[in-house]
Design an enzyme around this catalytic site. Sequence first.
Site, short mmCIF file in Angstrom:
data_model
loop_
_atom_site.label_atom_id
_atom_site.label_comp_id
_atom_site.label_asym_id
_atom_site.label_seq_id
_atom_site.Cartn_x
_atom_site.Cartn_y
_atom_site.Cartn_z
N ASP A 1 0.82 -1.21 0.00
CA ASP A 1 0.00 0.00 0.00
C ASP A 1 0.86 1.26 0.00
O ASP A 1 1.97 1.26 0.54
CB ASP A 1 -0.91 -0.02 1.24
CG ASP A 1 -2.09 0.93 1.12
OD1 ASP A 1 -2.41 1.36 -0.01
OD2 ASP A 1 -2.68 1.26 2.16
N HIS B 1 2.39 3.47 -9.08
CA HIS B 1 2.15 2.04 -9.35
C HIS B 1 3.32 1.44 -10.13
O HIS B 1 3.72 0.30 -9.90
CB HIS B 1 0.85 1.86 -10.13
CG HIS B 1 -0.37 2.27 -9.33
ND1 HIS B 1 -0.55 1.90 -8.03
CD2 HIS B 1 -1.46 3.01 -9.66
CE1 HIS B 1 -1.70 2.39 -7.57
NE2 HIS B 1 -2.26 3.08 -8.54
N LEU C 1 10.56 -20.78 -4.57
CA LEU C 1 9.66 -19.82 -3.92
C LEU C 1 8.30 -19.88 -4.60
O LEU C 1 8.21 -19.86 -5.82
CB LEU C 1 10.24 -18.40 -4.07
CG LEU C 1 9.37 -17.24 -3.59
CD1 LEU C 1 9.31 -17.21 -2.07
CD2 LEU C 1 9.91 -15.91 -4.08
C1 IPE Z 1 -5.50 -2.70 -0.29
O1 IPE Z 1 -5.15 -1.38 -0.43
C2 IPE Z 1 -5.48 -3.39 -1.63
C3 IPE Z 1 -4.17 -3.62 -2.20
C4 IPE Z 1 -3.02 -3.34 -1.64
C5 IPE Z 1 -4.17 -4.25 -3.51
P1 IPE Z 1 -6.25 -0.24 -0.63
O2 IPE Z 1 -5.49 1.02 -0.76
O3 IPE Z 1 -7.19 -0.59 -1.72
O4 IPE Z 1 -7.04 -0.30 0.76
P2 IPE Z 1 -7.92 0.79 1.49
O5 IPE Z 1 -8.94 1.32 0.52
O6 IPE Z 1 -7.01 1.87 1.95
O7 IPE Z 1 -8.54 0.06 2.64
C1 IPE Z 2 -1.39 0.32 -3.39
O1 IPE Z 2 -1.23 1.68 -3.40
C2 IPE Z 2 -1.68 -0.29 -4.74
C3 IPE Z 2 -3.06 -0.77 -4.90
C4 IPE Z 2 -4.00 -0.71 -4.00
C5 IPE Z 2 -3.40 -1.32 -6.18
P1 IPE Z 2 -2.46 2.66 -3.41
O2 IPE Z 2 -2.84 2.93 -4.83
O3 IPE Z 2 -3.57 2.17 -2.56
O4 IPE Z 2 -1.82 3.95 -2.79
P2 IPE Z 2 -2.46 4.92 -1.70
O5 IPE Z 2 -2.91 4.07 -0.56
O6 IPE Z 2 -3.59 5.63 -2.36
O7 IPE Z 2 -1.33 5.84 -1.32
MG MG Z 3 -4.08 2.39 -0.63
#
Ligand code: IPE
Ligand code: IPE
Ligand code: MG
Length: 249
Positions: free
Chosen positions: A21, A38, A132
């Site tokens: 995240d 990303h 792995l």
């Molecule tokens: C969780 O992250 C999903 C992934 C890492 C793929 P999100 O960014 O979607 O989660 P929330 O919305 O903060 O709970």
């Molecule tokens: C995690 O990073 C990737 C996915 C959930 C696909 P985020 O896109 O959720 O990044 P934040 O949480 O908005 O910073």
């Molecule tokens: Mg996120």
Amino acid sequence: MTGDNEDRNCPVPSHVGIIMDGNGRWAAARGMPRGFGHKAGVDAVRKTVRAAAELGIQHVTLYAFSSENWARPAQEVRDLLGLMKLFITRDLAELCANGVRIRVIGDRQGLSADILGLVETAEIRSRDNSKLNLNIAFNYGGRDEIRRAFVKLAAQVVEQGLDPASISEADIGAALDTGAQPDPDLLIRTSGEMRLSNFMLWQAAYSEFVFLPCMWPDFDKSWLEQAIDEYSSRTRRYGGVHDAKDVAL
Ligand code: IPE
Ligand code: IPE
Ligand code: MG
């Protein structure tokens, strides 16, 4: 490089799940669009897989796209799907050469034919590898996974005369996307958020949780080692007592 773990007081976790995240915040902090984060996140995935193999971790599950992430702006969803395709296309040969077995967990029915084709190719080409196990959770939600397991078991009740009362926890576990794999010992979430966001709800029953402040694109081997050190300092009791000293207390 498995000798890296020799000074640790607890065995290295067999299965590490990671909620990757913070890509969006990492990009925003640099004045860049979310897609930039990303893209940088994919580089962190590469580093992490390499580091996990070096540290002797057997199973890694990476949360890449949740069943709820479809709610994001269309361009971002396109970016994420594109990066998944690019990752498999570009990295499959190297992952195979390094003994990585790839499995994609999540609901396949929601995936387009081109992604499905790549996923199936990756799984078939890597299926004899055993250094792995890499699970990529894509279009994955823990509740949806449990729902699909229910559907499978209900079908066995109706079609094969399975006695509902005989359904065990092991049967439910086996019907999940992770099948016979062990539950995660350690669950890591980056970005400082402290929630599961629908990740491995069944399997995480006794996982140790480590929440790290770093954004996912900054994650690397030293963060992984830090999380493992924290894991090593925990006492896992599984509802019981740890040793005679605990009983005396
Ligand atoms: C969780 O992250 C999903 C992934 C890492 C793929 P999100 O960014 O979607 O989660 P929330 O919305 O903060 O709970
Ligand atoms: C995690 O990073 C990737 C996915 C959930 C696909 P985020 O896109 O959720 O990044 P934040 O949480 O908005 O910073
Ligand atoms: Mg996120």
